[in-house]
Design an enzyme around this catalytic site. Structure first.
Site, PDB file in Angstrom:
ATOM      1  N   LYS A 214       7.521   2.247  -1.171  1.00 13.37           N
ATOM      2  CA  LYS A 214       6.557   1.245  -0.526  1.00 13.37           C
ATOM      3  C   LYS A 214       6.059   1.540   0.560  1.00 13.37           C
ATOM      4  O   LYS A 214       4.746   1.694   0.568  1.00 13.37           O
ATOM      5  CB  LYS A 214       7.062  -0.202  -0.432  1.00 13.37           C
TER       6      LYS A 214
ATOM      7  N   ASP B  37       4.423  -4.400  -3.246  1.00 15.08           N
ATOM      8  CA  ASP B  37       4.859  -5.338  -2.505  1.00 15.08           C
ATOM      9  C   ASP B  37       5.161  -6.640  -3.311  1.00 15.08           C
ATOM     10  O   ASP B  37       5.009  -6.666  -4.497  1.00 15.08           O
ATOM     11  CB  ASP B  37       3.955  -5.563  -1.198  1.00 15.08           C
TER      12      ASP B  37
END
Length: 218
Positions: free
Chosen positions: A121, A139
């Site tokens: 991420k 996310d």
């Protein structure tokens, strides 16, 4: 090739939001964005921006972080939560970037994920926002909305990333990071989503399930 349904979803998002790529975390370079993204774990972007306003004034270079006193840095970022591990990862990343990458944040995902505290991420945030490399950041918002829109059935963020890469045209990869996060914060919330005003309700797994489960009138 993307399905007609996926392209319709992208068109709706395009009509709702700008196609300008922007990042919610304030930064002026790759290193600052890396620090801000590490801080953003389990912390809101708004809170991170408050913290980094002073942090980026106090620590101006990668070297400043590499040589920072851990206890002092912990206090500087305390409001971000998990400050002990975050300070350790920030200092460790700074030291590795200085010794192995000549002080420059790498763009390769394998090199980025070698840095302490940097997963896919965070790596994709850097790749997309700094280096313009088409990347998908998964996310909590992207995960929830991708599942609700039936773009994936997976729960694991990395598997969701790969699913989205298969079904969403590459030209939208960076944009959906912004679109899904904005949509998730304003309409498709985790709790009490605003389904009545959602232009994507017809594509939603939850809404379709509600139609199936809705009792018939006597």
């Amino acid at each position: 090739m993307a399905s007609k349904r996926t392209l319709e979803i992208m068109d709706i998002f395009k009509s709702m939001y700008s196609d300008d790529v922007r990042c919610y975390l304030n930064h002026s370079d790759a290193w600052q964005l890396l620090v801000a993204t590490i801080l953003s774990a389990q912390c809101t972007d708004a809170r991170v921006n408050i913290i980094t306003k002073d942090l980026f004034e106090k620590y101006r270079t990668v070297s400043d972080y590499a040589n920072a006193d851990p206890a002092e840095l912990e206090q500087d970022i305390r409001q971000a939560g998990f400050y002990h591990n975050k300070a350790k990862n920030i200092i460790g990343s700074a030291q590795m970037i200085l010794t192995e990458y000549d002080g420059k944040v790498p763009s390769d995902i394998d090199e980025l994920t070698r840095l302490p505290g940097v997963g896919r991420k965070t790596a994709n945030v850097i790749r997309g926002n700094i280096y313009g490399i088409d990347s998908i950041v998964v996310d909590t918002h992207v995960k929830r909305i991708s599942r609700r829109l039936r773009l994936t059935d997976e729960e694991d963020p990395e598997k969701i990333e790969y699913d989205l890469m298969k079904v969403v045209p590459k030209e939208y990869w960076i944009l959906i990071n912004i679109w899904f996060i904005t949509f998730g914060r304003t309409i498709c919330k985790a709790q009490s989503p605003k389904c009545q005003e959602c232009p994507l309700a017809g594509y939603c797994r939850d809404q379709n399930r509600k139609k199936v489960l809705r009792p018939r009138k006597a």
